[in-house]
Design a protein around this motif. Structure first.
Motif, PDB file in Angstrom:
ATOM      1  N   PHE A 104       0.833  -1.199   0.000  1.00 57.67           N
ATOM      2  CA  PHE A 104       0.000   0.000   0.000  1.00 57.67           C
ATOM      3  C   PHE A 104       0.870   1.251   0.000  1.00 57.67           C
ATOM      4  O   PHE A 104       0.660   2.168  -0.802  1.00 57.67           O
ATOM      5  N   PHE A 105       1.850   1.303   0.917  1.00 56.01           N
ATOM      6  CA  PHE A 105       2.681   2.505   1.016  1.00 56.01           C
ATOM      7  C   PHE A 105       3.620   2.668  -0.172  1.00 56.01           C
ATOM      8  O   PHE A 105       3.957   3.782  -0.535  1.00 56.01           O
ATOM      9  N   LYS A 106       4.031   1.563  -0.806  1.00 63.37           N
ATOM     10  CA  LYS A 106       4.833   1.683  -2.022  1.00 63.37           C
ATOM     11  C   LYS A 106       3.976   2.216  -3.167  1.00 63.37           C
ATOM     12  O   LYS A 106       4.420   3.045  -3.949  1.00 63.37           O
ATOM     13  N   THR A 107       2.751   1.725  -3.258  1.00 61.02           N
ATOM     14  CA  THR A 107       1.855   2.140  -4.334  1.00 61.02           C
ATOM     15  C   THR A 107       1.491   3.614  -4.212  1.00 61.02           C
ATOM     16  O   THR A 107       1.452   4.344  -5.203  1.00 61.02           O
ATOM     17  N   TYR A 108       1.203   4.049  -3.004  1.00 64.81           N
ATOM     18  CA  TYR A 108       0.711   5.414  -2.788  1.00 64.81           C
ATOM     19  C   TYR A 108       1.765   6.354  -2.201  1.00 64.81           C
ATOM     20  O   TYR A 108       1.432   7.418  -1.688  1.00 64.81           O
ATOM     21  N   PHE A 109       3.034   5.984  -2.285  1.00 67.25           N
ATOM     22  CA  PHE A 109       4.114   6.806  -1.738  1.00 67.25           C
ATOM     23  C   PHE A 109       4.117   8.211  -2.336  1.00 67.25           C
ATOM     24  O   PHE A 109       4.083   9.204  -1.613  1.00 67.25           O
ATOM     25  N   LEU A 110       4.152   8.289  -3.658  1.00 69.47           N
ATOM     26  CA  LEU A 110       4.218   9.595  -4.320  1.00 69.47           C
ATOM     27  C   LEU A 110       2.950  10.422  -4.107  1.00 69.47           C
ATOM     28  O   LEU A 110       3.048  11.602  -3.734  1.00 69.47           O
ATOM     29  N   PRO A 111       1.751   9.863  -4.314  1.00 72.64           N
ATOM     30  CA  PRO A 111       0.553  10.679  -4.072  1.00 72.64           C
ATOM     31  C   PRO A 111       0.458  11.182  -2.622  1.00 72.64           C
ATOM     32  O   PRO A 111       0.058  12.329  -2.393  1.00 72.64           O
ATOM     33  N   MET A 112       0.838  10.345  -1.663  1.00 75.30           N
ATOM     34  CA  MET A 112       0.769  10.775  -0.260  1.00 75.30           C
ATOM     35  C   MET A 112       1.774  11.894   0.005  1.00 75.30           C
ATOM     36  O   MET A 112       1.475  12.845   0.732  1.00 75.30           O
TER      37      MET A 112
END
Length: 176
Positions: A15-23
């Motif tokens: 989850f955090f790898k997938t949404y790292f940039l948007p977050m």
């Protein structure tokens, strides 16, 4: 139970790898909004923006810190988490948002640099010759470059890549 924890841990990491940039981008946007609202003297709104920015950028840091702590490793993420929790306790919300954003942005830059480095190394490995021309009893045999042994005599023709380090015993050449 242990397999379940590992599965959950994998899902959290994904989850955090997938949404790292948007977050990270959302953390930046809310940090900027917080600064603007603070400048305009909307203190409650700026505090909320800073807390949202801290949540977006700080949550991945906190999760990584907890995962490292489970393995009894004191990581930089743990130190940043302690600093952020301390800043929240003394109501320095702007510092929380900025510290977490800068840390996440630094991780983003580090990841991009590592990706480029890995790509460059892969390109170099792909560029290395796969074959070598071994001289055996006056004849030239093409062999895998991995099969070259110390003491083997190799022939390198003009324009070919050299398969391994060696000493020029006959002729001359210029290598780059």
């Amino acid at each position: 139970m242990n397999k379940r924890k590992k599965r959950i841990s994998k899902k959290i990491n994904k989850f955090f790898k997938t949404y790292f940039l948007p977050m990270t981008i959302l953390g930046f946007v809310f940090s900027i909004l917080g600064i603007v609202f603070k400048y305009l003297s909307f203190d409650i709104t700026s505090m909320v923006c800073f807390l949202i920015a801290t949540l977006f950028c700080g949550l991945p840091i906190l999760v990584r810190a907890l995962m490292a702590l489970k393995q009894r490793v004191v990581s930089i993420e743990l130190l940043v988490s302690i600093a952020v929790i301390g800043a929240i306790c003394i109501k320095e919300f702007q510092e929380c948002a900025i510290v977490t954003f800068l840390f996440q942005f630094g991780m983003f830059l580090e990841q991009k640099t590592l990706d480029k480095t890995r790509g460059a190394i892969k390109d170099l490995v792909d560029m290395s010759p796969k074959k070598a021309n071994k001289i055996v009893l006056g004849n030239i045999e093409e062999i895998d470059a991995d099969m070259v042994n110390v003491g083997d005599m190799l022939a390198v023709r003009e324009g070919e890549m050299v398969a391994c380090d060696g000493i020029i015993t006959k002729g001359s050449g210029y290598f780059m």
